[in-house]
Design an enzyme around this catalytic site. Structure first.
Site, PDB file in Angstrom:
ATOM      1  CG  ASP A 165      -2.001  -1.316   0.925  1.00  0.00           C
ATOM      2  OD1 ASP A 165      -3.151  -1.029   1.235  1.00  0.00           O
ATOM      3  OD2 ASP A 165      -0.955  -2.211   1.341  1.00  0.00           O
TER       4      ASP A 165
ATOM      5  CG  HIS B 202     -10.406  -2.972   5.003  1.00  0.00           C
ATOM      6  ND1 HIS B 202     -11.242  -2.496   3.867  1.00  0.00           N
ATOM      7  CD2 HIS B 202      -9.168  -2.062   4.926  1.00  0.00           C
ATOM      8  CE1 HIS B 202     -10.626  -0.974   3.437  1.00  0.00           C
ATOM      9  NE2 HIS B 202      -9.204  -1.499   3.593  1.00  0.00           N
TER      10      HIS B 202
ATOM     11  CG  ASP C  47      -3.890  -1.338  -2.716  1.00  0.00           C
ATOM     12  OD1 ASP C  47      -4.653  -1.621  -3.251  1.00  0.00           O
ATOM     13  OD2 ASP C  47      -5.166  -0.940  -1.242  1.00  0.00           O
TER      14      ASP C  47
ATOM     15  CG  ASN D  95      -8.463  -1.449  -3.179  1.00  0.00           C
ATOM     16  OD1 ASN D  95      -7.170  -2.497  -1.773  1.00  0.00           O
ATOM     17  ND2 ASN D  95      -9.029  -1.071  -2.292  1.00  0.00           N
TER      18      ASN D  95
ATOM     19  CE1 TYR E 257      -4.031   3.847  -1.425  1.00  0.00           C
ATOM     20  CE2 TYR E 257      -2.133   2.773  -2.419  1.00  0.00           C
ATOM     21  CZ  TYR E 257      -3.002   2.391  -1.340  1.00  0.00           C
ATOM     22  OH  TYR E 257      -3.123   1.501  -0.688  1.00  0.00           O
TER      23      TYR E 257
ATOM     24  CG  HIS F 129      -6.963  -3.968   2.248  1.00  0.00           C
ATOM     25  ND1 HIS F 129      -7.403  -2.980   0.910  1.00  0.00           N
ATOM     26  CD2 HIS F 129      -8.135  -5.386   2.309  1.00  0.00           C
ATOM     27  CE1 HIS F 129      -8.986  -3.027   1.402  1.00  0.00           C
ATOM     28  NE2 HIS F 129      -9.263  -4.077   1.376  1.00  0.00           N
ATOM     29  CB  VAL F 130      -5.571  -3.399   7.097  1.00  0.00           C
ATOM     30  CG1 VAL F 130      -5.254  -2.690   8.466  1.00  0.00           C
ATOM     31  CG2 VAL F 130      -6.564  -4.221   7.435  1.00  0.00           C
ATOM     32  CG  HIS F 131      -3.337   2.526   4.610  1.00  0.00           C
ATOM     33  ND1 HIS F 131      -5.217   3.154   3.686  1.00  0.00           N
ATOM     34  CD2 HIS F 131      -3.773   0.924   3.687  1.00  0.00           C
ATOM     35  CE1 HIS F 131      -4.550   2.951   2.838  1.00  0.00           C
ATOM     36  NE2 HIS F 131      -4.457   1.903   2.613  1.00  0.00           N
TER      37      HIS F 131
ATOM     38  CG  HIS G 284      -4.407  -6.219  -1.726  1.00  0.00           C
ATOM     39  ND1 HIS G 284      -3.069  -5.041  -1.691  1.00  0.00           N
ATOM     40  CD2 HIS G 284      -5.469  -5.786  -1.313  1.00  0.00           C
ATOM     41  CE1 HIS G 284      -3.169  -4.012  -1.212  1.00  0.00           C
ATOM     42  NE2 HIS G 284      -5.102  -4.022  -0.669  1.00  0.00           N
TER      43      HIS G 284
END
Length: 487
Positions: free
Chosen positions: A174, A334, A201, A239, A204, A361-363, A324
């Protein structure tokens, strides 16, 4: 007893009590019985993308100079790379000149050129060139482009496939293209990582509209070139690569990503570049697609069943899975999104003794204990994850630095399966030492320094079961002293 003697005795007893308390605490941590939610709050750059005129996005000088250069592994075992780049003025040559001496290029590989449109954006000429037949553990220099605008880079091939081949992987997810992203990338480049395992990711760019989507893919390509041109980045899609934008007439999922970032999927008999596997040094790495069908009898499900059969732990003892969406996640962001993939594949991970599963995915950052939830069948069984020494460690590294910012809201109380969690930007490294042990570190970007905030020794699942715990401990190295007790 004098007053002074009584005071000294009280102080000694207090120090003894503190020492015992500290010892008990460290034993709990070392044996995996302590759960930690870090309260660290870091000062961070604003979560906005770096301006287009910043030097990190600078276009190389010269007519038709190659830009956005990146490499990835090009075969199953690490004796090939795929070199990718973009030219903007004209197609130009799609060839790579390379050799083992600087500025001496004894070999040439021919590639292909393509381009695409996204809304009214017209991409540059995208080149992909397979350079194969390389020697293991060798430094290669390569040149792309022509005339005064040509550019030169280098890369190092991995050691030959061997159960005791040491290797260091970097793990980033990400990323985006903010100042926080730049901090993460720069911190990683000061590590000893040799190959990046990227957890999805990328740019962006989908947070933009119309022609700016393509523009932000170009800036991201120039942004990561400082690392990705010199060592392979092993790609997985998230995503933000889907880019389903019907209001712009763009409905083909992963369009930009698939044009720009090739993978060696055919080498592992995959039918899609979105899921594939490679072997590198002593590791077998499986890349899954969270946003492609994966239930029973789908192409990804069928492929994974066959790929697990091809894993040879005698040659590549370390079995690593990339995806991801995390299967285990105690963040409000999420939460439970990975449940369907967990139901599909978790039992396979345990059966095949997967060592570690990385997700993004999870920041934020989070690490689990070895746990599983394979006995629950909706109508019966324990519905909660339980300790399971046969299970992988699940680690979320979605903290690269993108413009959406950190996911700072963890669920309370912290679940029993969660060992450590913190909402900060950073990256990880996995340093494989031999067939039995590896060092893992999560490095927080803090005040301009790389801070190793979470670290532990990882026991190889296959060799732990084969040798037994006592014999496995004999393989431990002297420099493991001081690390968190092993999994």
């Amino acid at each position: 007893m004098t007053m002074t003697e009584a005071t000294m005795m009280c102080m000694c007893l207090l120090l003894l009590q503190l020492s015992i308390t500290f010892f008990v605490f460290m034993c709990c941590v070392g044996n995996g019985n302590a759960r930690i939610t870090s309260a660290f709050v870091r000062s961070e750059f604003p979560s906005v993308d770096i301006p287009l005129d910043n030097k990190v996005f600078a276009v190389p000088k010269g007519y038709n100079a190659p830009q956005q250069v990146h490499i990835t592994q090009g075969d199953y075992d690490g004796k090939a790379v795929i070199v990718s780049w973009v030219t903007t003025d004209e197609p130009g040559p799609s060839k790579v000149q390379y050799g083992t001496s600087e500025k001496t290029y004894d070999y040439t590989a021919e590639g292909t050129t393509t381009n695409y449109t996204f809304y009214k954006y017209q991409s540059g000429y995208i080149h992909h060139c397979l350079v194969d037949g390389l020697e293991f553990d060798t430094k290669y220099y390569y040149k792309i482009g022509s005339g005064n605008s040509s550019r030169e880079f280098w890369f190092q091939t991995p050691p030959e496939i061997d159960p005791d081949a040491p290797y260091i992987f970097g793990i980033i997810g990400d990323l985006g293209q903010t100042y926080n992203s730049l901090s993460t990338l720069e911190h990683y480049m000061h590590s000893e990582g040799q190959t990046v395992l990227f957890l999805g990711d990328l740019s962006y760019a989908d947070r933009y509209q119309y022609n700016d989507v393509g523009v932000r893919w170009d800036t991201w390509g120039r942004f990561v070139e400082q690392s990705a041109a010199y060592q392979p980045w092993i790609w997985s899609a998230g995503n933000h690569e889907i880019e389903y934008m019907p209001y712009m007439g763009e409905v083909l999922p992963f369009k930009s990503y698939l044009y720009r970032f090739p993978t060696p999927y055919a080498a592992s008999k995959s039918s899609s570049p979105l899921w594939y596997a490679i072997r590198r040094a002593s590791a077998h790495i499986i890349v899954l697609s969270s946003y492609s069908p994966f239930v029973t009898y789908t192409p990804q499900w069928l492929w994974l069943a066959e790929e697990f059969k091809r894993v040879n732990r005698e040659k590549t003892p370390w079995l690593i899975v990339l995806m991801h969406v995390p299967i285990y996640n105690s963040n409000e962001a999420h939460f439970m999104e990975g449940e369907s993939m967990r139901a599909a594949f978790e039992s396979w991970f345990i059966l095949n003794k997967v060592d570690i599963v990385f997700a993004g995915h999870v920041h934020a950052y989070e690490r689990s204990y070895r746990i599983s939830n394979i006995h629950y069948s909706v109508s019966s069984g324990d519905p909660y994850p339980v300790p399971d020494e046969s299970a992988p460690v699940y680690i979320t590294v979605g903290d690269g630095g993108n413009q959406e910012g950190l996911a700072g809201r963890f669920r309370d109380p912290q679940p029993d399966y969660s060992a450590f969690r913190e909402a900060s930007y950073g990256h990880s490294t996995l340093e494989i030492k031999n067939r039995t042990h590896a060092f893992y570190r999560w490095n927080r970007n803090s005040d301009g320094k790389q801070v190793s905030t979470d670290s532990f020794v990882l026991h190889n699942q296959y060799w732990a079961s084969k040798l037994g715990s006592r014999k496995l401990k004999k393989h431990r190295l002297g420099d493991l002293i001081g690390w968190t007790a092993p999994y």
